[in-house]
Design a protein around this motif. Structure first.
Motif, PDB file in Angstrom:
ATOM      1  N   VAL A   5      16.748  71.825  34.841  1.00  0.00           N
ATOM      2  CA  VAL A   5      17.691  72.501  34.068  1.00  0.00           C
ATOM      3  C   VAL A   5      17.674  74.018  34.175  1.00  0.00           C
ATOM      4  O   VAL A   5      18.873  74.541  34.564  1.00  0.00           O
ATOM      5  N   ILE A   6      16.519  74.647  34.157  1.00  0.00           N
ATOM      6  CA  ILE A   6      16.403  75.895  34.210  1.00  0.00           C
ATOM      7  C   ILE A   6      16.519  76.483  35.776  1.00  0.00           C
ATOM      8  O   ILE A   6      17.121  77.418  36.065  1.00  0.00           O
ATOM      9  N   VAL A   7      15.982  75.793  36.515  1.00  0.00           N
ATOM     10  CA  VAL A   7      16.181  76.108  38.116  1.00  0.00           C
ATOM     11  C   VAL A   7      17.483  76.095  38.325  1.00  0.00           C
ATOM     12  O   VAL A   7      18.160  77.012  39.079  1.00  0.00           O
ATOM     13  N   SER A   8      18.137  74.929  38.119  1.00  0.00           N
ATOM     14  CA  SER A   8      19.672  74.865  38.304  1.00  0.00           C
ATOM     15  C   SER A   8      20.392  75.846  37.968  1.00  0.00           C
ATOM     16  O   SER A   8      21.372  76.366  38.501  1.00  0.00           O
ATOM     17  N   GLY A   9      20.175  76.268  36.430  1.00  0.00           N
ATOM     18  CA  GLY A   9      20.839  77.262  35.804  1.00  0.00           C
ATOM     19  C   GLY A   9      20.805  78.625  36.675  1.00  0.00           C
ATOM     20  O   GLY A   9      21.632  79.539  36.754  1.00  0.00           O
ATOM     21  N   ILE A  10      19.366  78.802  36.891  1.00  0.00           N
ATOM     22  CA  ILE A  10      19.145  80.194  37.651  1.00  0.00           C
ATOM     23  C   ILE A  10      19.767  80.392  38.924  1.00  0.00           C
ATOM     24  O   ILE A  10      20.305  81.369  39.356  1.00  0.00           O
ATOM     25  N   ILE A  46      21.996  69.580  36.040  1.00  0.00           N
ATOM     26  CA  ILE A  46      22.054  70.141  34.492  1.00  0.00           C
ATOM     27  C   ILE A  46      22.333  69.327  33.467  1.00  0.00           C
ATOM     28  O   ILE A  46      21.529  69.005  32.529  1.00  0.00           O
ATOM     29  N   TYR A  69      10.234  76.080  42.976  1.00  0.00           N
ATOM     30  CA  TYR A  69       9.807  76.653  41.488  1.00  0.00           C
ATOM     31  C   TYR A  69       9.066  76.202  40.631  1.00  0.00           C
ATOM     32  O   TYR A  69       8.579  76.642  39.577  1.00  0.00           O
ATOM     33  N   GLY A 115      13.166  70.162  31.871  1.00  0.00           N
ATOM     34  CA  GLY A 115      13.334  71.671  31.584  1.00  0.00           C
ATOM     35  C   GLY A 115      13.330  72.410  32.950  1.00  0.00           C
ATOM     36  O   GLY A 115      14.365  73.253  33.001  1.00  0.00           O
ATOM     37  N   ILE A 116      12.675  72.080  33.803  1.00  0.00           N
ATOM     38  CA  ILE A 116      12.345  72.674  34.953  1.00  0.00           C
ATOM     39  C   ILE A 116      13.865  72.522  35.913  1.00  0.00           C
ATOM     40  O   ILE A 116      14.332  73.433  36.480  1.00  0.00           O
ATOM     41  N   PHE A 155       6.479  78.085  38.144  1.00  0.00           N
ATOM     42  CA  PHE A 155       6.449  77.781  36.703  1.00  0.00           C
ATOM     43  C   PHE A 155       5.006  77.592  36.351  1.00  0.00           C
ATOM     44  O   PHE A 155       4.348  77.945  35.441  1.00  0.00           O
TER      45      PHE A 155
END
Length: 314
Positions: free
Chosen positions: A28-33, A49, A286, A25-26, A290
């Protein structure tokens, strides 16, 4: 099995699942951010991702199998579930192979026309490679459904009823054409990429020693990439070896040994994601944020009242 042993199995399975969900999840979220901040999706972020999402699916499938076994002491395999497992597992293998190839092309210094051509075009090829892996995995799953599933379903029933040996079970569940096309081909690409990175690192290290200089940024990048890819190689090998051994007749007669094999195999999707985070300074940064935010959200003063902390904000 004793009730205590089943409880331990369930707890460890849930811990593995939660660890994998958090780690992937980290990613996916960090790469998306990062994509939102740059208003552009890079090839590396797209790979991370995609890999993170499909590893979450794989982690959920492993937990489901684990809980079914714990609560029923058997494994019931439905056609749709098994084919979905083949699809997700195959996509995970190809995405990890592409990530290794991406590291190799971007970091290794190989002066070959094809390698130089690939270095110039790898970023544009990544979306097509991901799409190709999805289509290939889907085609492989459909081929398995049409050619092998009717026989495999019967062999699964015979195996868990005790009327089939492990070698015959494995050969029917994983036919040679499926293993060759679905496993050996991406592993050859993966091993070649790993070898080229190690070769490039050794050559670069000798060059630095001859120039009487210490480590530079290129050497550090080589070492981080090799560590990440080599750790994945170990985890992925243990993943398949654990599954194969746990399906053997010897392990099925020893509940504790079967549990150890399954536990080792289940470490793969979460373990490599954690290594990816630790080897990537941005993901590591990141991840700390988190964890700090989670600590702040769950924390409070002595009265139990939550007090916001500005250091938790991004």
């Amino acid at each position: 099995m004793t009730r205590l042993f089943l409880i331990i199995q369930l707890i460890l399975g849930v811990v593995q699942f939660l660890t994998g969900i958090v780690a992937n999840g980290i990613i996916v979220i960090v790469s998306g951010i990062e994509c939102i901040k740059r208003k552009k999706v890079t090839a590396y972020d797209l790979l991370l991702i995609s890999l993170g999402i499909f590893r979450i699916f794989l982690q959920a499938l492993i937990l489901t199998c684990h809980m079914i076994f714990v609560f029923t002491l058997n494994i019931y395999v439905e056609k749709e579930a098994f084919l979905f497992f083949i699809f997700v597992n195959e996509v995970n293998l190809w995405l990890a192979t592409y990530l290794c190839l991406f590291y190799c092309v971007k970091i290794a210094n190989i002066f070959h026309p094809f390698f130089l051509w690939l270095k110039m075009r790898i970023s544009r090829l990544v979306p097509w490679l991901i799409l190709g892996s999805l289509l290939f995995s889907l085609a492989l799953s459909v081929c398995y459904l049409l050619l092998y599933w009717p026989e495999a379903k019967e062999e699964i029933r015979r195996y868990f009823s005790g009327n089939l040996t492990a070698s015959n079970f494995l050969s029917s569940l994983f036919p040679v054409p499926i293993l060759v096309v679905g496993l050996i081909v991406p592993l050859v690409i993966f091993d070649a990429s790993l070898f080229l990175m190690i070769y490039s690192l050794c050559r670069h290290t000798r060059k630095m020693k001859s120039m009487a200089t210490g480590r530079d940024l290129s050497t550090e990048a080589h070492i981080r990439a090799v560590k990440s890819v080599f750790s994945f190689f170990i985890l992925y090998t243990s993943y398949y070896m654990g599954i194969i051994i746990s399906l053997s007749r010897t392990s099925s007669q020893n509940e504790f040994f079967m549990f150890i094999c399954f536990f080792v195999a289940a470490e793969y999707p979460s373990g490599h994601s954690i290594i990816l985070i630790l080897g990537n300074p941005k993901l590591k940064h990141y991840a700390r944020k988190f964890l700090l935010c989670a600590k702040c959200l769950l924390g409070g003063d002595s009265t139990g009242v939550y007090k916001p902390n500005r250091t938790c904000c991004f």
